[in-house]
Design a protein around this motif. Structure first.
Motif, PDB file in Angstrom:
ATOM      1  N   TYR A  75       1.350  -1.061  -0.017  1.00 13.66           N
ATOM      2  CA  TYR A  75      -0.363   0.140  -0.365  1.00 13.66           C
ATOM      3  C   TYR A  75       0.946   1.159  -0.513  1.00 13.66           C
ATOM      4  CZ  TYR A  75      -3.973  -2.571   1.009  1.00 13.66           C
ATOM      5  OH  TYR A  75      -4.821  -4.036   0.979  1.00 13.66           O
ATOM      6  N   TYR A 194      -4.429   3.890   4.642  1.00 13.24           N
ATOM      7  CA  TYR A 194      -4.872   2.364   5.741  1.00 13.24           C
ATOM      8  C   TYR A 194      -4.431   2.297   6.074  1.00 13.24           C
ATOM      9  CZ  TYR A 194      -8.390   3.224   1.869  1.00 13.24           C
ATOM     10  OH  TYR A 194      -9.806   3.980   1.417  1.00 13.24           O
ATOM     11  N   ASN A 195      -2.920   2.753   6.365  1.00 13.23           N
ATOM     12  CA  ASN A 195      -1.842   2.078   6.854  1.00 13.23           C
ATOM     13  C   ASN A 195      -0.899   2.810   8.105  1.00 13.23           C
ATOM     14  OD1 ASN A 195      -1.263  -0.877   5.366  1.00 13.23           O
ATOM     15  ND2 ASN A 195      -2.359   0.355   4.358  1.00 13.23           N
ATOM     16  N   ASP A 339     -18.402   0.236   7.143  1.00 13.42           N
ATOM     17  CA  ASP A 339     -17.289   1.199   7.573  1.00 13.42           C
ATOM     18  C   ASP A 339     -17.795   2.647   8.688  1.00 13.42           C
ATOM     19  OD1 ASP A 339     -15.742   0.610   5.820  1.00 13.42           O
ATOM     20  OD2 ASP A 339     -15.707   2.943   4.323  1.00 13.42           O
ATOM     21  N   PRO A 351     -10.454   2.319   8.454  1.00 17.23           N
ATOM     22  CA  PRO A 351     -10.803   0.839   7.247  1.00 17.23           C
ATOM     23  C   PRO A 351      -9.615   0.644   7.816  1.00 17.23           C
ATOM     24  CG  PRO A 351     -11.353   2.788   6.178  1.00 17.23           C
ATOM     25  CD  PRO A 351     -11.470   3.184   7.647  1.00 17.23           C
ATOM     26  N   SER A 352      -9.285  -0.641   6.924  1.00 18.26           N
ATOM     27  CA  SER A 352      -7.331  -1.255   6.777  1.00 18.26           C
ATOM     28  C   SER A 352      -6.943  -1.516   5.560  1.00 18.26           C
ATOM     29  CB  SER A 352      -7.018  -2.329   7.862  1.00 18.26           C
ATOM     30  OG  SER A 352      -7.829  -3.022   7.199  1.00 18.26           O
ATOM     31  N   PHE A 353      -8.446  -0.984   4.724  1.00 19.64           N
ATOM     32  CA  PHE A 353      -8.093  -1.534   2.857  1.00 19.64           C
ATOM     33  C   PHE A 353      -9.861  -0.165   2.939  1.00 19.64           C
ATOM     34  CE2 PHE A 353      -9.650  -5.438   4.031  1.00 19.64           C
ATOM     35  CZ  PHE A 353     -10.058  -5.814   3.845  1.00 19.64           C
ATOM     36  N   GLU A 354      -9.911  -0.353   1.612  1.00 16.94           N
ATOM     37  CA  GLU A 354     -10.526   0.294   0.905  1.00 16.94           C
ATOM     38  C   GLU A 354     -12.076  -1.304   0.523  1.00 16.94           C
ATOM     39  OE1 GLU A 354     -12.464   2.931  -3.207  1.00 16.94           O
ATOM     40  OE2 GLU A 354     -10.342   1.694  -3.617  1.00 16.94           O
ATOM     41  N   GLN A 391      -8.718  -1.077  11.170  1.00 18.50           N
ATOM     42  CA  GLN A 391      -7.426  -0.850  11.899  1.00 18.50           C
ATOM     43  C   GLN A 391      -8.213   0.313  13.458  1.00 18.50           C
ATOM     44  OE1 GLN A 391      -4.614  -1.383  11.578  1.00 18.50           O
ATOM     45  NE2 GLN A 391      -4.148  -1.340   9.667  1.00 18.50           N
ATOM     46  N   THR A 396      -4.901  -4.900  13.857  1.00 17.49           N
ATOM     47  CA  THR A 396      -5.854  -5.262  12.454  1.00 17.49           C
ATOM     48  C   THR A 396      -6.628  -6.222  12.112  1.00 17.49           C
ATOM     49  OG1 THR A 396      -3.166  -3.906  11.989  1.00 17.49           O
ATOM     50  CG2 THR A 396      -5.084  -4.923  10.040  1.00 17.49           C
TER      51      THR A 396
END
Length: 564
Positions: A75, A194-195, A339, A351-354, A391, A396
């Motif tokens: 990412y 996201y990170n 979300d 969120p940890s990713f889309e 997150q 995670t």
């Protein structure tokens, strides 16, 4: 989230129940005259022309455009997304090459359809047959309850002990992956969407610690936390991020030094600075190997994060079960809803990713995420796949569920059941400690293979404590490390029927000791995801008695959740 269809345009589809039209061709067709380019493709003619003009005076024959950043991250920040800018392709894995006469882009099967939707005909699309693993921000200490068993000073001494035990006499360790410095110092940032990472390198010796980062962001509190005002083996010397190459050159010029690097996350510009006789390499640094095994506190709080996360996902599924028959919800509203549910959970930071929220043929794209142009209305006539994660300050999460609100076809039920069988078979298997994931990965595919079905993405990836959702090097691929007790991994087989539907069932599990009749040092998986499977998609006649028992335990989950 795995490490791998329709493109539909806005139209009069209110009459059909979808907000987008099914009559627009969804992928490019470069064999036509003129070529057919879908509305979601990016015109790259001018960009390619400008790049080629700059290549000529420099005598560059071919220009390689990776899909990563200087730290080889999966990412990346928008400023590093050169591949998307040049090609229009927004997937997380790909490599492009541009010459004066041709332009080509390689990606794996997770993204074949997506690339055909997003690229114009300036590009040749080379379909790889296997998955390739290829801004101002703040920097903060992690909350105190993360890794309370291991302060950063304890971690530094532990890594130094591994350096001392190294038979190749390494005197320094260079950390390039962003999660390495974040883990070592128990720090997090927000440079990467996201990170919780910050741009950094670390050079660790037996008596010095150099942390390269954007020093203007470092607060006085953080300087005290890092002992940055002293000189000593447990004092962190803060250096400007942009000076890494110059400082490394000075360091390797000293006599007797030998630098240990992990090749999977160190770029060529950095490696080139270190002369061969002063370089020691391994695939992964000792930091990544140590981070892969969670201590008791990390295991406990990561389990807790999955409990809170399950509340949000179950709330989404309960809401959709009532809302979808009304015909008012879309892939986008579902993504926004989950979300929102997560944002209300304790210690959630986003969120940890889309979110992958995909209905019908859109779900046949393993990594599809809805946009205003591609979004479908959710109906009781189609399967729906949601892959999402959060997150949290203690962990995670990543989970995928596939559901149907109407009457699934026999093919859909069989495919779903066989995917579920694969998930169960990996989850319940018992294996010797230090077994590689690749040696048990086929258990996730066997039920599908028996009827000639398969999937093109990996079967699982590591998950950690407030890090990236894909935490290397744990998982089921050939370049993952052997399993040991205390490792968290996703288990996520799937099946995707192009232009029709997609199925994925993803749980996160931790490796724990297994009790066997004769042997010791055996492991199994303990699933920490707590969201039930859709009963109406399960054909119990295909399941063994043990699989039925395990499935019943999951699908009889609690019903006391409330809507967000």
């Amino acid at each position: 989230m795995p490490i791998c269809g329709w493109l539909l345009a806005l139209s009069l589809a209110a009459l059909t129940g979808n907000i987008v039209a099914a009559n627009e061709r969804t992928e490019r067709n470069c064999s036509l005259t003129p070529p057919y380019i879908p509305s979601t493709a990016v015109n790259t003619t001018l960009r390619l022309q400008e790049l080629r003009e700059k290549m000529l005076p420099l005598n560059i024959s071919a220009y390689i455009i990776p899909g990563t950043d200087a730290h080889l991250s999966e990412y990346i920040a928008p400023r590093d997304n050169r591949l998307a800018f040049m090609t229009g392709f927004t997937g997380s894995a790909g490599t492009a090459v541009v010459t004066q006469t041709k332009a080509a882009m390689w990606t794996d099967s997770r993204y074949w359809v997506q690339a055909e939707r997003q690229m114009d005909c300036n590009w040749i699309h080379d379909k790889m047959q296997s998955q390739s693993v290829l801004c101002q921000a703040g920097i903060n200490k992690s909350n105190a309850y993360i890794s309370t068993e291991r302060s950063w000073q304890m971690k530094v001494e532990h890594i130094r002990n591994q350096m001392a035990d190294n038979p190749y006499d390494s005197t320094a360790l260079l950390l390039s992956a962003l999660d390495e410095s974040a883990w070592l110092f128990n720090m997090r940032g927000n440079d990467i969407p996201y990170n919780p990472f910050f741009y950094s390198y670390t050079l660790l010796t037996m008596d010095e610690i150099w942390l390269f980062l954007h020093t203007e962001r470092v607060t006085d509190e953080l300087k005290v936390y890092l002992n940055a005002s002293c000189n000593g083996p447990l004092c962190v010397q803060l250096k400007s991020y942009d000076t890494i190459l110059g400082e490394l050159k000075k360091f390797v010029a000293k006599p007797g030094c030998k630098v240990w690097i992990g090749t999977e996350y160190t770029n060529y510009a950095v490696v080139e600075v270190i002369t061969q006789e002063k370089l020691f390499t391994s695939s992964y640094s000792p930091v990544l190997l140590t981070k892969a095994v969670k201590d008791e506190t990390e295991q406990r709080v990561l389990r807790d994060a999955h409990v809170r996360d399950a509340v949000a996902v179950v709330q989404l599924l309960m809401w959709l079960e009532n809302a979808v028959p009304k015909g008012t919800e879309t892939e986008l509203t579902a993504a926004h809803y989950v979300d929102k549910c997560r944002s209300k959970q304790m210690d959630n930071s986003g969120p940890s990713f889309e979110t992958i929220s995909a209905s019908g043929p859109n779900a046949a794209l393993a990594h599809y995420s809805p946009t205003n142009e591609t979004c479908r209305r959710l109906t009781v006539d189609e399967m729906y796949l949601v892959d999402s994660g959060g997150q949290y300050l203690d962990g995670t999460t990543d989970i995928t569920r596939t559901v149907h609100w109407g009457i699934p076809t026999a093919m859909q039920k069989e495919a779903f059941t066989r995917v579920l069988m694969g998930n169960i078979e990996i989850s319940r298997t018992i294996f010797p400690s230090d077994t590689r994931g690749i040696n048990i990965e086929m258990l996730g595919r066997r039920a599908l293979w028996e009827v000639g079905l398969n999937y093109g993405h990996g079967t699982g990836h590591g998950v950690g404590n407030y890090f990236g959702v894909h935490e290397w090097p744990v998982g089921f691929q050939s370049n993952n490390i052997p399993f040991r007790a205390g490792m968290f991994t996703s288990i996520e087989p799937g099946y995707y029927k192009e232009d029709d539907f997609g199925i994925r069932i993803e749980d996160v599990a931790v490796t724990v000791p297994a009790q066997t009749k004769y042997g010791n040092n055996y492991l199994t998986f303990d699933t920490v995801s707590l969201v039930p499977y859709d009963k109406k998609l399960i054909d119990t006649s295909l399941l063994s008695s043990e699989q039925v028992r395990l499935t019943a335990a999951s699908t009889s989950f609690i019903n006391f959740f409330f809507y967000c």
